[in-house]
Motif scaffolding. Structure first.
Motif, PDB file in Angstrom:
ATOM      1  N   GLY A 260       0.270  16.702  19.555  1.00 55.16           N
ATOM      2  CA  GLY A 260       0.724  18.069  19.794  1.00 55.16           C
ATOM      3  C   GLY A 260       0.367  19.001  18.653  1.00 55.16           C
ATOM      4  O   GLY A 260       0.004  20.166  18.875  1.00 55.16           O
ATOM      5  N   GLN A 261       0.452  18.495  17.404  1.00 59.52           N
ATOM      6  CA  GLN A 261       0.073  19.302  16.252  1.00 59.52           C
ATOM      7  C   GLN A 261      -1.402  19.677  16.310  1.00 59.52           C
ATOM      8  O   GLN A 261      -1.777  20.816  16.005  1.00 59.52           O
ATOM      9  N   ALA A 262      -2.244  18.721  16.681  1.00 64.27           N
ATOM     10  CA  ALA A 262      -3.681  18.988  16.773  1.00 64.27           C
ATOM     11  C   ALA A 262      -3.971  20.051  17.824  1.00 64.27           C
ATOM     12  O   ALA A 262      -4.797  20.950  17.607  1.00 64.27           O
ATOM     13  N   ILE A 263      -3.293  19.959  18.950  1.00 64.48           N
ATOM     14  CA  ILE A 263      -3.517  20.929  20.028  1.00 64.48           C
ATOM     15  C   ILE A 263      -3.013  22.315  19.627  1.00 64.48           C
ATOM     16  O   ILE A 263      -3.694  23.322  19.844  1.00 64.48           O
ATOM     17  N   ARG A 264      -1.832  22.377  19.018  1.00 61.52           N
ATOM     18  CA  ARG A 264      -1.299  23.672  18.606  1.00 61.52           C
ATOM     19  C   ARG A 264      -2.151  24.312  17.514  1.00 61.52           C
ATOM     20  O   ARG A 264      -2.366  25.536  17.511  1.00 61.52           O
ATOM     21  N   MET A 265      -2.642  23.517  16.578  1.00 59.77           N
ATOM     22  CA  MET A 265      -3.491  24.050  15.525  1.00 59.77           C
ATOM     23  C   MET A 265      -4.765  24.646  16.115  1.00 59.77           C
ATOM     24  O   MET A 265      -5.226  25.720  15.707  1.00 59.77           O
ATOM     25  N   SER A 266      -5.327  23.968  17.081  1.00 58.86           N
ATOM     26  CA  SER A 266      -6.519  24.487  17.752  1.00 58.86           C
ATOM     27  C   SER A 266      -6.224  25.791  18.468  1.00 58.86           C
ATOM     28  O   SER A 266      -7.002  26.745  18.406  1.00 58.86           O
ATOM     29  N   GLU A 288     -15.841  24.482  15.660  1.00 57.62           N
ATOM     30  CA  GLU A 288     -14.984  23.973  14.606  1.00 57.62           C
ATOM     31  C   GLU A 288     -14.546  22.543  14.888  1.00 57.62           C
ATOM     32  O   GLU A 288     -14.467  22.122  16.029  1.00 57.62           O
ATOM     33  N   VAL A 289     -14.240  21.848  13.828  1.00 55.16           N
ATOM     34  CA  VAL A 289     -13.636  20.526  13.960  1.00 55.16           C
ATOM     35  C   VAL A 289     -12.379  20.493  13.107  1.00 55.16           C
ATOM     36  O   VAL A 289     -12.383  20.940  11.968  1.00 55.16           O
ATOM     37  N   GLN A 290     -11.319  19.989  13.690  1.00 58.15           N
ATOM     38  CA  GLN A 290     -10.064  19.867  12.958  1.00 58.15           C
ATOM     39  C   GLN A 290      -9.940  18.466  12.418  1.00 58.15           C
ATOM     40  O   GLN A 290     -10.109  17.482  13.129  1.00 58.15           O
ATOM     41  N   GLY A 291      -9.625  18.345  11.155  1.00 59.18           N
ATOM     42  CA  GLY A 291      -9.452  17.040  10.554  1.00 59.18           C
ATOM     43  C   GLY A 291      -7.998  16.663  10.506  1.00 59.18           C
ATOM     44  O   GLY A 291      -7.217  17.045  11.362  1.00 59.18           O
ATOM     45  N   LEU A 292      -7.607  15.931   9.473  1.00 57.18           N
ATOM     46  CA  LEU A 292      -6.226  15.508   9.332  1.00 57.18           C
ATOM     47  C   LEU A 292      -5.336  16.707   9.081  1.00 57.18           C
ATOM     48  O   LEU A 292      -5.663  17.591   8.290  1.00 57.18           O
ATOM     49  N   ILE A 293      -4.197  16.740   9.749  1.00 54.76           N
ATOM     50  CA  ILE A 293      -3.236  17.813   9.565  1.00 54.76           C
ATOM     51  C   ILE A 293      -2.069  17.250   8.782  1.00 54.76           C
ATOM     52  O   ILE A 293      -1.345  16.411   9.264  1.00 54.76           O
ATOM     53  N   SER A 294      -1.902  17.667   7.563  1.00 53.46           N
ATOM     54  CA  SER A 294      -0.813  17.137   6.744  1.00 53.46           C
ATOM     55  C   SER A 294       0.489  17.831   7.065  1.00 53.46           C
ATOM     56  O   SER A 294       0.487  18.934   7.555  1.00 53.46           O
TER      57      SER A 294
END
Length: 294
Positions: A260-266, A288-294
């Motif tokens: 969910g964090q990855a989707i919301r960040m996108s 863009e590519v999203q990496g690790l979300i701390s």
């Protein structure tokens, strides 16, 4: 069109895979019914062995990415169902970048969520380690009362498992001892902690996502070098938790949270004016590519 990949190392034990990876996948399909959801094994050797043994075929990461491109998926969300950022995870990440930047596939975004143990909880970020420990204790519940709990990790990622032990010692779960089969902390070091805890009863919980028959035999089988036998030799009353972490509903929900964090960040990056976006990585085509979300 959007697609989700549930990526794990894999296992040849079908029942154990369905109880863990399959359960997570069902939750993902329910939450994101409008997206294509696929399961992959990151080990090509296990993909081959599985497909030789079972009619219900498993795909490799490359196969699914190619199929996504064929059916028109242009936004991909990858949730690794892995404990740590191990070698298989890093290889998958490199493969994802190649697909993203290739002109042959047309992906506009490839977003990668966090493995289970990533964020340390600093600077107001979530603490993956404390959340994992809490999820384990809540799941084993009364089985852990007045006992020491031993978490056995089968891996060499010593920093993450050492951190997990430190988080436990600093208050998250002071009755937990962590050890790895191939690194640090060692079984001998776990025994030292158990002695300090002073409990006669010990519950052994596998720190592995898939509770395979092979793993359970190593933990509690009749072999002389099983963890059960080694702890019993030390005078402890030993019980084995016969589930992989992937069967733990609290751990499953942590993976869903990371996805969910990855989707919301996108979504946030998409809604932000382009001139103010600072992407993790961009290509010539401004994707863009999203990496690790701390």
């Amino acid at each position: 069109m959007k697609g989700i990949i549930i990526a794990s190392f894999g296992s040849i034990y079908q029942d154990a895979v369905e109880k863990s990876i399959g359960s997570i996948e069902k939750k993902v399909r329910t939450m994101y019914a409008d997206m294509e959801v696929r399961r992959v094994f990151l080990s090509d050797a296990l993909v081959e062995k599985w497909n030789e043994k079972y009619d219900d075929k498993i795909s490799s990461f490359t196969d699914v990415m190619q199929d996504f491109a064929r059916i028109g998926v242009d936004e991909v969300y990858i949730q690794p169902v892995t404990l740590v950022s191990d070698q298989c995870y890093q290889l998958m990440r490199k493969q994802a970048l190649k697909f993203l930047h290739s002109n042959d596939y047309g992906f506009s975004q490839v977003n990668i969520g966090k493995p289970l143990l990533t964020s340390l909880g600093v600077k107001n970020y979530a603490d993956d380690y404390e959340a994992t420990l809490e999820g384990i204790i809540r799941h084993v519940n009364t089985k852990a009362l007045n006992k020491s709990v031993v978490l056995m990790a089968n891996g060499q990622n010593q920093l993450e498992f050492s951190t997990l032990q430190l988080k436990a010692m600093y208050g998250a779960a002071p009755n937990i001892a962590v050890f790895t089969t191939n690194g640090f902390p060692t079984f001998k070091q776990a025994l030292t902690l158990l002695d300090r805890m002073g409990h006669e009863d010990v519950l052994v919980v596998p720190l592995a996502l898939i509770g395979s028959t092979h793993l359970m035999d190593y933990l509690g089988g009749e072999r002389s070098d099983s963890i059960y036998a080694l702890l019993a030799e030390e005078g402890y009353n030993v019980s084995i938790w016969n589930e992989g972490l992937g069967e733990n509903p609290y751990v499953q929900d942590l993976f869903l949270k990371h996805l969910g964090q990855a989707i919301r960040m996108s979504d946030r990056r998409r809604s932000t004016p382009r001139e103010s976006v600072k992407p993790v990585m961009t290509s010539a085509s401004r994707v863009e590519v999203q990496g690790l979300i701390s």
